[in-house]
Design an enzyme around this catalytic site. Structure first.
Site, PDB file in Angstrom:
ATOM      1  N   GLU A 175       0.829  -1.199   0.000  1.00 42.09           N
ATOM      2  CA  GLU A 175       0.000   0.000   0.000  1.00 42.09           C
ATOM      3  C   GLU A 175       0.867   1.253   0.000  1.00 42.09           C
ATOM      4  OE1 GLU A 175      -3.160  -2.134   3.047  1.00 42.09           O
ATOM      5  OE2 GLU A 175      -2.171  -0.294   3.642  1.00 42.09           O
ATOM      6  N   SER A 188       8.593   3.659  16.567  1.00 38.52           N
ATOM      7  CA  SER A 188       7.313   3.073  16.987  1.00 38.52           C
ATOM      8  C   SER A 188       7.527   2.490  18.379  1.00 38.52           C
ATOM      9  CB  SER A 188       6.900   1.953  16.027  1.00 38.52           C
ATOM     10  OG  SER A 188       6.668   2.472  14.765  1.00 38.52           O
ATOM     11  N   CYS A 209      -2.295   0.819   8.785  1.00 40.15           N
ATOM     12  CA  CYS A 209      -1.263   0.114   8.036  1.00 40.15           C
ATOM     13  C   CYS A 209      -1.687  -1.308   7.680  1.00 40.15           C
ATOM     14  CB  CYS A 209      -0.012   0.099   8.906  1.00 40.15           C
ATOM     15  SG  CYS A 209       1.357  -0.725   8.194  1.00 40.15           S
TER      16      CYS A 209
HETATM   17  S1  SF4 Z   1       4.453  -2.780   9.423  1.00 42.21           S
HETATM   18 FE1  SF4 Z   1       3.181  -3.205  11.217  1.00 42.21          FE
HETATM   19  S2  SF4 Z   1       3.925  -5.196  11.997  1.00 42.21           S
HETATM   20 FE2  SF4 Z   1       5.520  -4.331  10.658  1.00 42.21          FE
HETATM   21  S3  SF4 Z   1       6.873  -3.163  11.994  1.00 42.21           S
HETATM   22 FE3  SF4 Z   1       5.378  -1.690  11.173  1.00 42.21          FE
HETATM   23  S4  SF4 Z   1       3.781  -1.674  12.762  1.00 42.21           S
HETATM   24 FE4  SF4 Z   1       4.992  -3.544  13.148  1.00 42.21          FE
END
Ligand code: SF4
Length: 350
Positions: free
Chosen positions: A93, A218, A337
């Site tokens: 995406e 994150s 996401c």
């Molecule tokens: S895409 Fe989703 S699962 Fe992968 S690192 Fe980022 S937040 Fe975590």
């Protein structure tokens, strides 16, 4: 599918060397770069200031197609989400996010994701492969084209789509150098954000890149225990080690760090989190983006009430941590996401 190499996998230096090997003048490489990254050409035939023989040669030897768009949906708030069908039918995406002050492209770097965060749809199907530099750059060009249709020049790039950007370090940085180059897309490093789940050795490597890009972590937890609940990667790179890497990154770059922090009722949105974060962030100039949990049917988490979220933010501010609650964008287009990708594969299965 095309078996030809993709010209967007070449840096300007590599393309210049390639031109020399064909007996062409070196400025041809800069002309080709300008056609691709500034004028948005999707074919070599469009490159009118190149001799016809060179255009034919390029056409026979390189690919320059856009990624195939499997689905494109525009939300009420004008967030436009693309589901892309790559040459091997992997789906990723990318998103155009227009706000009052900026026009941002959110770009994917991997097909699927290895890290399986317990609130994210992208990790559900696992990881398949890294995207190439060309696939990353084509997304930027496609979102830029969409933005220009709405008379909104692209101003920012965030690597927050499918996958963990720092797990695809070489292709990501090759793409970033072209995006950042004045001869490429010309987007300033300070307008480019990399979001990472917290790969400590890669954060250290990032500090040595000498690029003024923005780093977003994150975090989604306030200590080891809470982060373990949501982020399996924390078992490999525990909370304290991650905070230490952030502190060293800040020391080396003097750049503010953004911590992304998901607000989940009774999980991350709690008073003990405020005190733990205050202690952890000591000595780091940072801000927090508080992200209301965007429900994904595979997980049972709940979004806190508006009051719970503003109380949490106010408590952080009282502790000297600058925090803002991010306005959810594109909920009606499955903008969390990986949601669109998951919905697409479910539809296919049924
Ligand atoms: S895409 Fe989703 S699962 Fe992968 S690192 Fe980022 S937040 Fe975590």
């Amino acid at each position: 599918m095309t078996s030809k190499p993709d010209i967007r996998d070449l840096s300007l230096d590599e393309l210049t060397r390639h031109m020399a090997s064909l007996g062409e003048k070196s400025y041809r490489a800069a002309q080709i770069f300008a056609w691709i990254y500034q004028k948005g050409a999707w074919s070599f035939d469009a490159m009118k200031n190149l001799p016809v023989e060179l255009r034919d040669r390029l056409k026979n030897n390189f690919n320059l197609s856009p990624n195939t768009i499997a689905q494109r949906i525009i939300s009420g708030d004008k967030t436009t989400k693309f589901l892309l069908d790559l040459f091997d039918h992997e789906k990723v995406e990318c998103v155009l996010i227009p706000t009052a002050t900026r026009t941002t492209a959110c770009i994917s770097t991997q097909a699927g994701c290895k890290f399986g965060c317990k609130f994210c749809a992208s990790g559900i199907g696992g990881w398949t492969r890294n995207l190439t530099c060309a696939e990353i750059l084509a997304q930027v060009l496609q979102v830029k084209e969409e933005a220009l249709k709405h008379k909104r020049p692209l101003s920012n790039i965030v690597f927050m789509g499918t996958g963990e950007p720092l797990d695809n370090f070489d292709n990501l940085f090759k793409a970033i150098r072209t995006i950042n180059s004045q001869k490429g897309s010309g987007i300033g490093a300070r307008h480019i954000t990399i979001s990472t789940v917290g790969l400590v050795p890669r954060i250290n490597q990032l500090a040595r890149q000498n690029l003024q890009i923005e780093l977003a972590i994150s975090l989604h937890g306030y200590d080891n225990e809470s982060r373990n609940l949501l982020m399996p990667v924390n078992r490999k790179y525990p909370f304290d080690e991650l905070i230490k890497a952030c502190r060293e990154y800040f020391k080396a770059t003097k750049r503010q760090i953004t911590f992304e922090y998901i607000l989940i009722k009774d999980v991350t949105c709690a008073e003990k989190a405020v005190l733990s974060l205050k202690k952890a962030f000591k000595g780091i100039i940072c801000k927090m983006n508080l992200i209301p949990y965007n429900p994904v049917s595979e997980f049972e988490h709940k979004t806190p009430s508006g009051k719970e979220m503003t109380d949490f933010r106010d408590r952080l501010e009282e502790c000297g941590i600058h925090a803002t609650i991010r306005t959810p964008r594109g909920r009606d287009v499955a903008a969390a996401c990986g949601q669109l990708r998951i919905m697409h594969s479910e539809k296919k299965r049924s």
